[in-house]
Write an enzyme that holds these catalytic residues in place. Structure first.
Site, PDB file in Angstrom:
ATOM      1  N   LYS A 129      15.854  95.270  -1.915  1.00 54.00           N
ATOM      2  CA  LYS A 129      15.152  96.133  -2.868  1.00 54.00           C
ATOM      3  C   LYS A 129      13.818  96.622  -2.282  1.00 54.00           C
ATOM      4  CE  LYS A 129      12.859  94.268  -6.243  1.00 54.00           C
ATOM      5  NZ  LYS A 129      12.337  93.571  -7.428  1.00 54.00           N
ATOM      6  N   LYS A 151      11.269  84.343  -5.999  1.00 49.88           N
ATOM      7  CA  LYS A 151       9.817  84.330  -5.789  1.00 49.88           C
ATOM      8  C   LYS A 151       9.314  82.964  -5.349  1.00 49.88           C
ATOM      9  CE  LYS A 151       7.926  88.146  -8.387  1.00 49.88           C
ATOM     10  NZ  LYS A 151       6.822  88.567  -9.242  1.00 49.88           N
ATOM     11  N   LYS A 175       6.851  95.944  -3.499  1.00 57.00           N
ATOM     12  CA  LYS A 175       5.463  95.964  -3.047  1.00 57.00           C
ATOM     13  C   LYS A 175       5.124  94.728  -2.229  1.00 57.00           C
ATOM     14  CE  LYS A 175       4.593  95.346  -7.916  1.00 57.00           C
ATOM     15  NZ  LYS A 175       4.200  96.127  -9.062  1.00 57.00           N
TER      16      LYS A 175
HETATM   17  P1  TYM Z   1       7.703  94.767 -11.876  1.00 58.06           P
HETATM   18  O1  TYM Z   1       6.233  94.874 -12.035  1.00 58.06           O
HETATM   19  O2  TYM Z   1       8.236  93.978 -10.723  1.00 58.06           O
HETATM   20  O3  TYM Z   1       8.351  96.204 -11.816  1.00 58.06           O
HETATM   21  C1  TYM Z   1       8.038  97.181 -12.804  1.00 58.06           C
HETATM   22  C2  TYM Z   1       9.241  98.053 -13.090  1.00 58.06           C
HETATM   23  O4  TYM Z   1       9.677  98.720 -11.894  1.00 58.06           O
HETATM   24  C3  TYM Z   1      11.058  98.472 -11.698  1.00 58.06           C
HETATM   25  N1  TYM Z   1      11.302  98.387 -10.241  1.00 58.06           N
HETATM   26  C4  TYM Z   1      12.278  99.059  -9.622  1.00 58.06           C
HETATM   27  N2  TYM Z   1      13.202  99.934 -10.082  1.00 58.06           N
HETATM   28  C5  TYM Z   1      14.053 100.465  -9.181  1.00 58.06           C
HETATM   29  N3  TYM Z   1      14.023 100.155  -7.849  1.00 58.06           N
HETATM   30  C6  TYM Z   1      13.118  99.275  -7.349  1.00 58.06           C
HETATM   31  N4  TYM Z   1      13.085  98.994  -6.051  1.00 58.06           N
HETATM   32  C7  TYM Z   1      12.186  98.688  -8.256  1.00 58.06           C
HETATM   33  N5  TYM Z   1      11.168  97.796  -8.121  1.00 58.06           N
HETATM   34  C8  TYM Z   1      10.652  97.626  -9.349  1.00 58.06           C
HETATM   35  C9  TYM Z   1      11.325  97.137 -12.383  1.00 58.06           C
HETATM   36  O5  TYM Z   1      12.689  96.984 -12.692  1.00 58.06           O
HETATM   37  C10 TYM Z   1      10.451  97.251 -13.607  1.00 58.06           C
HETATM   38  O6  TYM Z   1      11.099  98.004 -14.616  1.00 58.06           O
HETATM   39  N6  TYM Z   1       8.950  91.326 -15.289  1.00 58.06           N
HETATM   40  C11 TYM Z   1       8.594  92.709 -15.073  1.00 58.06           C
HETATM   41  C12 TYM Z   1       7.365  93.151 -15.861  1.00 58.06           C
HETATM   42  C13 TYM Z   1       7.414  92.875 -17.322  1.00 58.06           C
HETATM   43  C14 TYM Z   1       8.179  93.570 -18.291  1.00 58.06           C
HETATM   44  C15 TYM Z   1       7.856  92.991 -19.533  1.00 58.06           C
HETATM   45  C16 TYM Z   1       9.105  94.631 -18.208  1.00 58.06           C
HETATM   46  C17 TYM Z   1       6.695  91.943 -17.989  1.00 58.06           C
HETATM   47  N7  TYM Z   1       6.952  92.003 -19.326  1.00 58.06           N
HETATM   48  C18 TYM Z   1       8.454  93.420 -20.718  1.00 58.06           C
HETATM   49  C19 TYM Z   1       9.682  95.060 -19.394  1.00 58.06           C
HETATM   50  C20 TYM Z   1       9.366  94.475 -20.629  1.00 58.06           C
HETATM   51  C21 TYM Z   1       8.312  92.916 -13.607  1.00 58.06           C
HETATM   52  O7  TYM Z   1       8.005  92.002 -12.882  1.00 58.06           O
HETATM   53  O8  TYM Z   1       8.346  94.225 -13.237  1.00 58.06           O
END
Ligand code: TYM
Length: 343
Positions: free
Chosen positions: A206, A123, A209
């Site tokens: 991947k 990032k 968004k």
């Molecule tokens: P974030 O917001 O980027 O994504 C949310 C969830 O979606 C999953 N994901 C995917 N899974 C499969 N294929 C993809 N292309 C894909 N893109 C996103 C992510 O693995 C995630 O499960 N750091 C985290 C948010 C967070 C969090 C937490 C998660 C903050 N605190 C505590 C679990 C527990 C994040 O940026 O997810």
């Protein structure tokens, strides 16, 4: 990093996961996360699902967009099948205990651990000097999100695995340093055919968004024609589909479309290939489009309906915050006691 043995037998099972309201929801978020959150709603344990707005602001967010995206994410959870009575739906900033425990974990986590986090490197890119301090500290706040509820299981996509290992390391170091067995060593739950949904334009990237090309992803708000057009234009190779999963190992784009089909239809990859093996993409892509529209259109229609009543969404989040704080407050209080803060 430490390899502490599991202590989960000492904790009641509780599921927590979070999603950033930093843009629209993608098919990756749906298949890798939300759909599995729905599957994990159970009668015997609690499920807490969080819109992590404080994580989102580690990179610039327009205030109006953040407000809208937070509500839209909540609408997405509900439209996909999260029941706000059964699960706790909450946005992070309404539960100050996350940030309070996050500070403590900033003091537990080591610089060397944080510097290894690949998501920060991705990032921040070449411009790490200009990245916010919050972006660097982000994984310690993520550990606090989970551990402030003593959550034992965290369903996520593959890309969050390293952050969950760090969460275990932070819990283990805290327990070790203060000679307690207070924080659970959380179990990541990374399962199913779609733990890593790839870009429709490039099978090595991947689905995200933040990808500049909208054609690379399916958004949960896309209409049927847009979904069909994106799948029709998805990059593939000239071969027919194989009849066994091994035949996909060197074909990332083909594998991605088959994985998406499997996850949407609740089948294994082997079952999908038993039915579609031997087909050309000219036949498989329309089948995938039809399936995707059938599964996603009702969700986007319901999201749009819910977004017409933002007051109701806000009330659900306020109630979620109340319930979440009932669980988080005693954990934080006990943490302060263990550390030696005078109360
Ligand atoms: P974030 O917001 O980027 O994504 C949310 C969830 O979606 C999953 N994901 C995917 N899974 C499969 N294929 C993809 N292309 C894909 N893109 C996103 C992510 O693995 C995630 O499960 N750091 C985290 C948010 C967070 C969090 C937490 C998660 C903050 N605190 C505590 C679990 C527990 C994040 O940026 O997810």
């Amino acid at each position: 990093m430490s390899e502490a043995p599991s202590n989960l037998a000492n904790f009641a099972p509780r599921v927590f996961s979070g999603i950033q309201p930093s843009g629209g929801l993608t098919l990756g978020n749906y298949l890798g996360a939300i759909k599995r959150f729905v599957d994990m709603q159970g009668a015997d344990y609690e499920t807490i699902y969080c819109m992590v707005d404080m994580h989102a602001i580690t990179v610039w967010q327009d205030p109006g967009a953040l407000r809208r995206n937070t509500r839209e994410l909540c609408a997405g959870f509900i439209a996909a099948g999260i029941d706000p009575e059964q699960s706790i739906l909450v946005n992070q900033s309404q539960v100050p205990e996350h940030a309070q425990l996050g500070w403590i974990f900033n003091c537990v986590a080591r610089m060397g651990w944080m510097k290894r986090m690949t998501q920060f490197k991705d990032k921040a890119g070449k411009n790490a000097e200009q990245a916010s301090l919050g972006l660097f500290a982000y994984p310690a706040l993520m550990a606090a999100d989970i551990l402030v509820y003593h959550a034992t299981h965290v369903p996520v996509g593959e890309d969050q695995k390293q952050h969950l290992e760090l969460t275990r390391d932070i819990a283990a170091k805290f327990n070790h340093d203060y000679d307690v067995d207070f924080f659970p060593l959380t179990e990541p739950v990374i399962e199913g055919a779609a733990t890593r949904v790839m870009s429709l334009r490039d099978g090595s990237k991947k689905m995200s968004k933040s990808d500049p090309s909208d054609m690379s992803r399916i958004n949960m708000t896309d209409d049927a024609d847009t979904i069909a057009a994106k799948i029709r234009k998805a990059r593939t190779d000239p071969e027919a589909l194989p009849s066994e999963a091994e035949g996909l190992s060197e074909r990332p784009e083909a594998r991605n479309l088959v994985n998406i089909y499997a996850a949407l239809s609740d089948q294994t990859v082997a079952e999908v290939l038993a039915e579609h093996g031997g087909q050309q993409f000219s036949a498989f892509k329309p089948a995938l489009s039809e399936l995707a529209v059938e599964k996603l259109a009702p969700i986007s229609t319901e999201m749009a309906r819910l977004m017409e009543e933002p007051g109701e969404i806000d009330a659900i989040l306020a109630r979620g915050a109340e319930r979440a704080r009932e669980r988080a407050e005693p954990v934080l209080k006990k943490t302060y006691e263990i550390i030696g803060m005078v109360r």
